[in-house]
Motif scaffolding. Sequence first.
Motif, PDB file in Angstrom:
ATOM      1  N   HIS A 182     -29.495   2.188  12.990  1.00  0.00           N
ATOM      2  CA  HIS A 182     -29.876   2.623  11.642  1.00  0.00           C
ATOM      3  C   HIS A 182     -29.657   4.131  11.467  1.00  0.00           C
ATOM      4  N   LYS A 183     -29.834   4.897  12.544  1.00  0.00           N
ATOM      5  CA  LYS A 183     -29.588   6.339  12.443  1.00  0.00           C
ATOM      6  C   LYS A 183     -28.097   6.631  12.365  1.00  0.00           C
ATOM      7  N   ILE A 184     -27.300   5.868  13.089  1.00  0.00           N
ATOM      8  CA  ILE A 184     -25.852   6.039  13.038  1.00  0.00           C
ATOM      9  C   ILE A 184     -25.323   5.684  11.650  1.00  0.00           C
ATOM     10  N   CYS A 185     -25.884   4.634  11.054  1.00  0.00           N
ATOM     11  CA  CYS A 185     -25.499   4.265   9.684  1.00  0.00           C
ATOM     12  C   CYS A 185     -25.820   5.388   8.708  1.00  0.00           C
ATOM     13  N   LYS A 186     -26.985   5.991   8.859  1.00  0.00           N
ATOM     14  CA  LYS A 186     -27.400   7.085   7.976  1.00  0.00           C
ATOM     15  C   LYS A 186     -26.473   8.293   8.092  1.00  0.00           C
ATOM     16  N   LEU A 187     -25.823   8.452   9.244  1.00  0.00           N
ATOM     17  CA  LEU A 187     -24.892   9.567   9.435  1.00  0.00           C
ATOM     18  C   LEU A 187     -23.575   9.347   8.694  1.00  0.00           C
ATOM     19  N   GLY A 188     -23.280   8.060   8.392  1.00  0.00           N
ATOM     20  CA  GLY A 188     -22.054   7.769   7.659  1.00  0.00           C
ATOM     21  C   GLY A 188     -21.065   6.892   8.395  1.00  0.00           C
ATOM     22  N   ILE A 189     -21.547   6.113   9.370  1.00  0.00           N
ATOM     23  CA  ILE A 189     -20.691   5.168  10.089  1.00  0.00           C
ATOM     24  C   ILE A 189     -21.123   3.752   9.718  1.00  0.00           C
ATOM     25  N   ALA A 190     -20.231   3.004   9.088  1.00  0.00           N
ATOM     26  CA  ALA A 190     -20.518   1.622   8.703  1.00  0.00           C
ATOM     27  C   ALA A 190     -19.557   0.693   9.424  1.00  0.00           C
ATOM     28  N   ARG A 191     -19.964  -0.566   9.574  1.00  0.00           N
ATOM     29  CA  ARG A 191     -19.068  -1.503  10.240  1.00  0.00           C
ATOM     30  C   ARG A 191     -19.194  -2.902   9.638  1.00  0.00           C
ATOM     31  N   ILE A 210     -29.459  -4.347  -0.703  1.00  0.00           N
ATOM     32  CA  ILE A 210     -30.233  -4.005   0.487  1.00  0.00           C
ATOM     33  C   ILE A 210     -29.460  -3.014   1.366  1.00  0.00           C
ATOM     34  N   ALA A 211     -28.165  -3.228   1.492  1.00  0.00           N
ATOM     35  CA  ALA A 211     -27.337  -2.287   2.258  1.00  0.00           C
ATOM     36  C   ALA A 211     -27.382  -0.896   1.631  1.00  0.00           C
ATOM     37  N   MET A 212     -27.371  -0.847   0.314  1.00  0.00           N
ATOM     38  CA  MET A 212     -27.398   0.429  -0.395  1.00  0.00           C
ATOM     39  C   MET A 212     -28.714   1.166  -0.162  1.00  0.00           C
ATOM     40  N   VAL A 213     -29.813   0.441  -0.146  1.00  0.00           N
ATOM     41  CA  VAL A 213     -31.132   1.045   0.077  1.00  0.00           C
ATOM     42  C   VAL A 213     -31.209   1.681   1.466  1.00  0.00           C
ATOM     43  N   HIS A 214     -30.572   1.052   2.436  1.00  0.00           N
ATOM     44  CA  HIS A 214     -30.670   1.526   3.820  1.00  0.00           C
ATOM     45  C   HIS A 214     -29.486   2.393   4.245  1.00  0.00           C
ATOM     46  N   GLY A 215     -28.655   2.788   3.295  1.00  0.00           N
ATOM     47  CA  GLY A 215     -27.518   3.649   3.600  1.00  0.00           C
ATOM     48  C   GLY A 215     -27.839   5.122   3.447  1.00  0.00           C
ATOM     49  N   ARG A 216     -26.798   5.925   3.203  1.00  0.00           N
ATOM     50  CA  ARG A 216     -26.976   7.369   3.112  1.00  0.00           C
ATOM     51  C   ARG A 216     -27.609   7.795   1.791  1.00  0.00           C
ATOM     52  N   GLY A 217     -27.380   7.006   0.724  1.00  0.00           N
ATOM     53  CA  GLY A 217     -27.942   7.348  -0.574  1.00  0.00           C
ATOM     54  C   GLY A 217     -29.432   7.063  -0.637  1.00  0.00           C
ATOM     55  N   LEU A 248     -34.684  -0.188  -4.534  1.00  0.00           N
ATOM     56  CA  LEU A 248     -34.066  -1.499  -4.691  1.00  0.00           C
ATOM     57  C   LEU A 248     -33.640  -1.758  -6.130  1.00  0.00           C
ATOM     58  N   LYS A 249     -34.451  -1.331  -7.100  1.00  0.00           N
ATOM     59  CA  LYS A 249     -34.109  -1.553  -8.504  1.00  0.00           C
ATOM     60  C   LYS A 249     -32.818  -0.837  -8.873  1.00  0.00           C
ATOM     61  N   GLU A 250     -32.713   0.432  -8.487  1.00  0.00           N
ATOM     62  CA  GLU A 250     -31.496   1.198  -8.787  1.00  0.00           C
ATOM     63  C   GLU A 250     -30.301   0.616  -8.031  1.00  0.00           C
ATOM     64  N   ALA A 251     -30.536   0.168  -6.803  1.00  0.00           N
ATOM     65  CA  ALA A 251     -29.455  -0.402  -6.006  1.00  0.00           C
ATOM     66  C   ALA A 251     -28.895  -1.676  -6.657  1.00  0.00           C
ATOM     67  N   ARG A 252     -29.787  -2.500  -7.220  1.00  0.00           N
ATOM     68  CA  ARG A 252     -29.323  -3.721  -7.890  1.00  0.00           C
ATOM     69  C   ARG A 252     -28.540  -3.403  -9.155  1.00  0.00           C
ATOM     70  N   GLU A 253     -28.821  -2.253  -9.777  1.00  0.00           N
ATOM     71  CA  GLU A 253     -28.082  -1.821 -10.965  1.00  0.00           C
ATOM     72  C   GLU A 253     -26.699  -1.285 -10.599  1.00  0.00           C
ATOM     73  N   ALA A 307     -21.539  -0.021   0.468  1.00  0.00           N
ATOM     74  CA  ALA A 307     -22.809   0.290  -0.190  1.00  0.00           C
ATOM     75  C   ALA A 307     -23.619   1.331   0.568  1.00  0.00           C
ATOM     76  N   THR A 308     -23.373   1.480   1.868  1.00  0.00           N
ATOM     77  CA  THR A 308     -24.106   2.474   2.656  1.00  0.00           C
ATOM     78  C   THR A 308     -23.534   3.887   2.484  1.00  0.00           C
ATOM     79  N   GLU A 309     -22.466   4.007   1.684  1.00  0.00           N
ATOM     80  CA  GLU A 309     -21.791   5.287   1.442  1.00  0.00           C
ATOM     81  C   GLU A 309     -21.272   5.901   2.744  1.00  0.00           C
ATOM     82  N   PRO A 310     -20.401   5.178   3.441  1.00  0.00           N
ATOM     83  CA  PRO A 310     -19.926   5.659   4.738  1.00  0.00           C
ATOM     84  C   PRO A 310     -18.853   6.741   4.611  1.00  0.00           C
ATOM     85  N   LYS A 311     -18.714   7.488   5.690  1.00  0.00           N
ATOM     86  CA  LYS A 311     -17.601   8.433   5.820  1.00  0.00           C
ATOM     87  C   LYS A 311     -16.471   7.783   6.613  1.00  0.00           C
ATOM     88  N   ILE A 312     -16.854   6.876   7.506  1.00  0.00           N
ATOM     89  CA  ILE A 312     -15.883   6.110   8.279  1.00  0.00           C
ATOM     90  C   ILE A 312     -16.349   4.661   8.336  1.00  0.00           C
TER      91      ILE A 312
END
Length: 240
Positions: A71-80, A99-106, A110-115, A152-157
């Motif tokens: 989860h910390k690696i995802c927050k840094l911008g690495i998605a898979r 759900i992926a958007m809520v737990h990503g870098r942004g 949940l309400k905004e993520a569904r929008e 949705a997690t706003e990755p860099k890679i």
Amino acid sequence: MLRGEKVTKRFGGLTALKDIDFSVEKGSIFGLIGPNGSGKTTLFNVVCGVYKPEGGKIFFEGKEITGLPPHKICKLGIARTFQIVKPFANMKVIDNVAIAMVHGRGKVGLKEAREKAPELLELLGLHRKADTLAKSLTLAERKKLEVARALATEPKIMLLDEFMAGLNPVEVDEALSMISKIREDFGITIFMIEHVLKAVMKICEKVMVLHHGVKIAEGSPKEIASNKDVIKAYLGDRYA
């Protein structure tokens, strides 16, 4: 952008990765190939924090990330994405992405993520399936959902694990166009494992080859296609 130094991973007496060095440049599409069991997905799992290596280090944007939890690696911008797709099967497509958007870098609720989620679904051609349960999707659609969740997690890679496996030729061409679009429109670096070698040779700037957990080659697609060690690994001594 992403670098590994002497990465080693063992499972009991089996050495799955041995002293692997690699470097993925920002903005590139970097391919990782090798016969089954060569250690490709294990390397992704080490990068993403699923496994801790017995030796070596992983660096992302100049900072060591070896052994950090996923989860910390995802927050840094690495998605898979996963070789075997892993959606939340009994949830709607739109909620999988939200759900992926809520737990990503942004920092979104949940309400905004569904929008926001429908924008990604439309980009990947899944907008008409937004309220469909993920388990009802076809294989090609579930693979697109994997990519939508990663985006949705706003990755860099983005690490793509055999995204094209099981797709027909038309779907492979669509996947190649989508990967190029992600790189161009979002500026996301791509690190991809793939068995569809025609696709790898068409889209990657550089390719690395693993065999029995050892790096045996790295270079341009043209160099890899004519490398004797690579040909031997795939086809045997007779063809090499």
